[in-house]
Design a protein around this motif. Structure first.
Motif, PDB file in Angstrom:
ATOM      1  N   SER A 192       0.715  -0.983  -0.012  1.00  0.00           N
ATOM      2  CA  SER A 192       0.044  -0.020   0.338  1.00  0.00           C
ATOM      3  C   SER A 192       0.793   1.516   0.205  1.00  0.00           C
ATOM      4  O   SER A 192       1.957   0.887   0.357  1.00  0.00           O
ATOM      5  N   THR A 193       0.495   2.340  -0.340  1.00  0.00           N
ATOM      6  CA  THR A 193       1.316   3.708  -0.808  1.00  0.00           C
ATOM      7  C   THR A 193       0.471   4.572  -0.588  1.00  0.00           C
ATOM      8  O   THR A 193      -0.554   4.936  -1.712  1.00  0.00           O
ATOM      9  N   ARG A 194      -0.215   5.034   0.861  1.00  0.00           N
ATOM     10  CA  ARG A 194      -0.974   6.318   1.085  1.00  0.00           C
ATOM     11  C   ARG A 194      -0.553   7.885   1.602  1.00  0.00           C
ATOM     12  O   ARG A 194       0.071   8.084   2.308  1.00  0.00           O
ATOM     13  N   PRO A 195      -0.616   8.923   0.267  1.00  0.00           N
ATOM     14  CA  PRO A 195      -0.541   9.998   0.297  1.00  0.00           C
ATOM     15  C   PRO A 195      -0.981  10.420   2.451  1.00  0.00           C
ATOM     16  O   PRO A 195      -2.278  10.398   2.202  1.00  0.00           O
ATOM     17  N   THR A 196      -0.498  10.882   2.890  1.00  0.00           N
ATOM     18  CA  THR A 196      -0.693  11.660   4.243  1.00  0.00           C
ATOM     19  C   THR A 196       0.007  12.984   4.680  1.00  0.00           C
ATOM     20  O   THR A 196      -0.693  13.602   5.023  1.00  0.00           O
TER      21      THR A 196
END
Length: 434
Positions: free
Chosen positions: A286-290
């Protein structure tokens, strides 16, 4: 009789050990002193170790009756995440015991485990018994940040304290997950953590030409970054089944009578009811911008724009994932790690796992014990560097109406008293017999 486990858990919760990150917050020392006192009462000789004043770690060893057996590590953290009292039904550091629960920040993450372990040791001391193998107990600081004041520092500077440890247990496993079978029967699943995704958090940087916001600018750093993040956020990472996850799907499917289609994993796990949430985040990376950072004034195009991305990676996939990230980002975007800890995976079929399963079944004969992969991370990432097999095993008995996954880091965190008492019995059985 000594102090009841729920009273001890309440006492620990009332010690505010909030970790704000970056070395800020309330020190763990008061909780560490309480723990050290209880270890001393049980006849052990605990040592307090601090990289910085107040950031205390407590380590003690209980010698086993069979010195030929490899040692076991039991590790738990003393710090907690912040809590805003205005959001809670009861003050988060009251430790109030009400309606069959101990309320407060840390009651399930993870001062419950601390209380359970100390209760077992008090029982051993009172009854004049102990474990077959050496057991090392480590109660550490800073797990809720990056472990640099706690487990990672201990591994780097005090590895000799863990000499001979072949396996470790800690948080995130051994608790009840009630689920309905295909025939409507209530099944008690008990996940034991045998893997964790790795942490590969990234900082992305886009550079461009600074200028006036009213003028055409074909080299706008913010636009570059936003388009790159959009591609990254929309990307659907492929299914990748590590042994732990494959075993989880297989065993849960069997226990629930749910069909398993290895050609459609998403549809398969969607049929697992309450167990779906345990696996849906660990069948792929997973790659989630935060975090977004750019600009200082609305009419100025900045020359630099940055973002942080919470990136979680399954064992054996990081190189391929990073290559795909670079393709998605495109030219003009650089990346660097802001946190980088590798994945962890222990054996599913091992005497350690079997002993945990037996201990759970001793208190819940219908327990279905399954391996699972944690989507986040724990201090297992530190201790695994010493060659220690790490497992998530902090047993609790939970009812079907208790939303355990909403408790850790959530509002109105609380732990059931009966669940704590169950955990004491399971831990006593496991630590005595393993």
């Amino acid at each position: 009789m000594g102090e009841a486990v729920e009273e001890l858990c309440s006492r620990l919760v009332r010690i505010d050990t909030t970790n704000l990150g970056g070395g800020a917050g309330n020190p763990e020392r008061p909780a560490a002193e309480l723990v050290a006192g209880r270890l001393g009462d049980a006849g052990l000789a605990p040592v307090l170790l601090e990289r910085a004043p107040g950031r205390s770690n407590v380590v003690a060893r209980w010698p086993g009756t069979d010195p030929t057996l490899p040692a076991l590590l039991v590790q738990a953290h003393l710090d907690v995440v912040p809590a805003d009292p205005a959001e809670w039904s009861r003050h988060p550091f009251s430790g109030e015991i009400h309606d069959g629960y101990v309320w407060g920040r840390g009651s399930v993450d993870m001062k419950d485990m601390v209380a359970n372990v100390l209760t077992v040791l008090a029982r051993w001391a009172a009854e004049g018994r102990g474990p077959r193998r050496d057991v090392v107990f480590a109660f550490v600081a800073d797990e809720e940040d990056d472990g640099q004041w706690g487990a990672h520092w201990l591994v780097q500077e005090h590895a000799s304290l863990f000499e001979g440890c072949a396996a470790a247990i800690s948080e995130s496993g051994g608790y009840t997950v009630p689920a309905r079978s295909a025939t409507g029967e209530l099944v008690h699943l008990y996940p034991v953590g045998t893997a964790e995704r790795g942490t590969s958090h990234l900082r992305l940087t886009a550079t461009g030409r600074a200028g006036h916001g009213s003028r055409r600018n074909d080299d706008n750093a913010v636009e570059k970054l936003v388009h790159a993040l959009s591609r990254l956020a929309a990307h659907r990472w492929p299914i990748h089944l590590i042994p732990t996850v494959r075993a989880f799907i297989d065993r849960v499917g069997t226990a629930l009578g749910a069909p398993v289609d290895w050609n459609d994993v998403d549809a398969t796990i969607a049929g697992f009811g309450n167990a779906t949430k345990m696996v849906e985040n660990v069948v792929r990376n997973s790659t989630r911008p935060t975090v977004l950072q750019a600009g200082y004034k609305v009419n100025v195009v900045p020359g630099v724009a940055q973002a942080q991305v919470d990136t979680r990676v399954l064992p054996g996939t990081e190189a391929v994932m990073l290559a795909e990230i670079d393709r998605l980002l495109g030219p003009g975007i650089t990346r660097e790690y802001v946190a980088h800890q590798p994945p962890v995976e222990s054996r599913v079929d091992s005497p350690w796992f079997d002993a945990m399963a037996a201990a759970l079944r001793s208190q819940d004969p219908g327990a279905v014990v399954v391996p699972y992969c944690m989507g986040g991370g724990t201090d297992a990432k530190a201790f695994s560097q010493l060659g220690i097999e790490c497992f998530g095993f902090a047993p609790l008995l939970l009812s079907p109406d208790f939303d355990y996954r909403a408790m850790a880091h959530g509002v109105d965190e609380r732990v059931p008293v009966e669940g704590l008492r169950f955990g004491v019995e399971v831990l006593d059985r496991f630590l005595s017999d393993c």
